[in-house]
Design a protein around this motif. Sequence first.
Motif, PDB file in Angstrom:
ATOM      1  N   GLN A  20       0.842  -1.189   0.000  1.00 54.06           N
ATOM      2  CA  GLN A  20       0.000   0.000   0.000  1.00 54.06           C
ATOM      3  C   GLN A  20       0.883   1.247   0.000  1.00 54.06           C
ATOM      4  O   GLN A  20       1.835   1.339   0.766  1.00 54.06           O
ATOM      5  CB  GLN A  20      -0.891   0.023   1.255  1.00 54.06           C
ATOM      6  CG  GLN A  20      -1.898  -1.090   1.313  1.00 54.06           C
ATOM      7  CD  GLN A  20      -2.981  -0.913   0.267  1.00 54.06           C
ATOM      8  OE1 GLN A  20      -3.333   0.200  -0.102  1.00 54.06           O
ATOM      9  NE2 GLN A  20      -3.481  -2.020  -0.227  1.00 54.06           N
ATOM     10  N   PRO A  21       0.535   2.188  -0.831  1.00 59.66           N
ATOM     11  CA  PRO A  21       1.341   3.420  -0.864  1.00 59.66           C
ATOM     12  C   PRO A  21       1.048   4.265   0.385  1.00 59.66           C
ATOM     13  O   PRO A  21      -0.017   4.192   0.974  1.00 59.66           O
ATOM     14  CB  PRO A  21       0.878   4.124  -2.136  1.00 59.66           C
ATOM     15  CG  PRO A  21      -0.497   3.613  -2.382  1.00 59.66           C
ATOM     16  CD  PRO A  21      -0.521   2.210  -1.845  1.00 59.66           C
ATOM     17  N   PHE A  22       2.004   5.061   0.808  1.00 61.27           N
ATOM     18  CA  PHE A  22       1.840   5.952   1.958  1.00 61.27           C
ATOM     19  C   PHE A  22       0.886   7.072   1.571  1.00 61.27           C
ATOM     20  O   PHE A  22       1.067   7.734   0.562  1.00 61.27           O
ATOM     21  CB  PHE A  22       3.212   6.512   2.365  1.00 61.27           C
ATOM     22  CG  PHE A  22       3.128   7.465   3.523  1.00 61.27           C
ATOM     23  CD1 PHE A  22       2.815   7.006   4.784  1.00 61.27           C
ATOM     24  CD2 PHE A  22       3.353   8.820   3.330  1.00 61.27           C
ATOM     25  CE1 PHE A  22       2.744   7.872   5.848  1.00 61.27           C
ATOM     26  CE2 PHE A  22       3.280   9.693   4.391  1.00 61.27           C
ATOM     27  CZ  PHE A  22       2.971   9.224   5.656  1.00 61.27           C
ATOM     28  N   ARG A  23      -0.132   7.242   2.393  1.00 61.05           N
ATOM     29  CA  ARG A  23      -1.135   8.270   2.098  1.00 61.05           C
ATOM     30  C   ARG A  23      -1.115   9.299   3.220  1.00 61.05           C
ATOM     31  O   ARG A  23      -1.713   9.109   4.281  1.00 61.05           O
ATOM     32  CB  ARG A  23      -2.514   7.640   1.996  1.00 61.05           C
ATOM     33  CG  ARG A  23      -2.607   6.689   0.831  1.00 61.05           C
ATOM     34  CD  ARG A  23      -3.969   6.141   0.717  1.00 61.05           C
ATOM     35  NE  ARG A  23      -4.002   5.184  -0.383  1.00 61.05           N
ATOM     36  CZ  ARG A  23      -4.989   4.386  -0.616  1.00 61.05           C
ATOM     37  NH1 ARG A  23      -6.043   4.398   0.160  1.00 61.05           N
ATOM     38  NH2 ARG A  23      -4.948   3.555  -1.635  1.00 61.05           N
ATOM     39  N   LEU A  25      -2.593  12.164   3.470  1.00 63.47           N
ATOM     40  CA  LEU A  25      -3.889  12.794   3.729  1.00 63.47           C
ATOM     41  C   LEU A  25      -4.724  11.934   4.675  1.00 63.47           C
ATOM     42  O   LEU A  25      -5.314  12.451   5.633  1.00 63.47           O
ATOM     43  CB  LEU A  25      -4.638  13.022   2.407  1.00 63.47           C
ATOM     44  CG  LEU A  25      -5.978  13.754   2.546  1.00 63.47           C
ATOM     45  CD1 LEU A  25      -5.766  15.133   3.155  1.00 63.47           C
ATOM     46  CD2 LEU A  25      -6.671  13.861   1.208  1.00 63.47           C
ATOM     47  N   SER A  26      -4.769  10.643   4.465  1.00 56.78           N
ATOM     48  CA  SER A  26      -5.552   9.776   5.345  1.00 56.78           C
ATOM     49  C   SER A  26      -4.923   9.729   6.742  1.00 56.78           C
ATOM     50  O   SER A  26      -5.637   9.693   7.748  1.00 56.78           O
ATOM     51  CB  SER A  26      -5.673   8.371   4.762  1.00 56.78           C
ATOM     52  OG  SER A  26      -4.402   7.771   4.648  1.00 56.78           O
ATOM     53  N   THR A  27      -3.598   9.757   6.810  1.00 57.56           N
ATOM     54  CA  THR A  27      -2.929   9.792   8.107  1.00 57.56           C
ATOM     55  C   THR A  27      -3.276  11.091   8.840  1.00 57.56           C
ATOM     56  O   THR A  27      -3.535  11.086  10.047  1.00 57.56           O
ATOM     57  CB  THR A  27      -1.410   9.679   7.936  1.00 57.56           C
ATOM     58  OG1 THR A  27      -1.111   8.512   7.177  1.00 57.56           O
ATOM     59  CG2 THR A  27      -0.700   9.625   9.269  1.00 57.56           C
TER      60      THR A  27
END
Length: 108
Positions: A20-23, A25-27
């Motif tokens: 999974q790519p690092f997001r 915005l969701s973090t």
Amino acid sequence: MILTKKSPTTKESRPKTRKQPFRPLSTLVVLFAFCALVSSAYQLYELRKEVNQSIAQLNQEKEDLLQQQKLLEEEILQLNTPSYIEQLAREQLGLVRKGEIRIAPKTE
């Protein structure tokens, strides 16, 4: 015709997983929600503390008022006795019994 079963290779035996790519915005959204939750919990704690202090203060005021009510009820009972009524009449109104002479100090 003999069928031979093909043995699975190492690539075929594992399901394919994608990293999974690092997001960011969701973090950031999760972090913001956590901060809001902590802030709300702290506000509720402070509000509860303030309400408990108000309850304690009102209970103390209630006890004081009940004590005052008790004293006033005792005073009412005392005021209804003939001897106390006579005492008040003599002190406050200057009344005397039949045959008594009132002597008042000279006022300057």
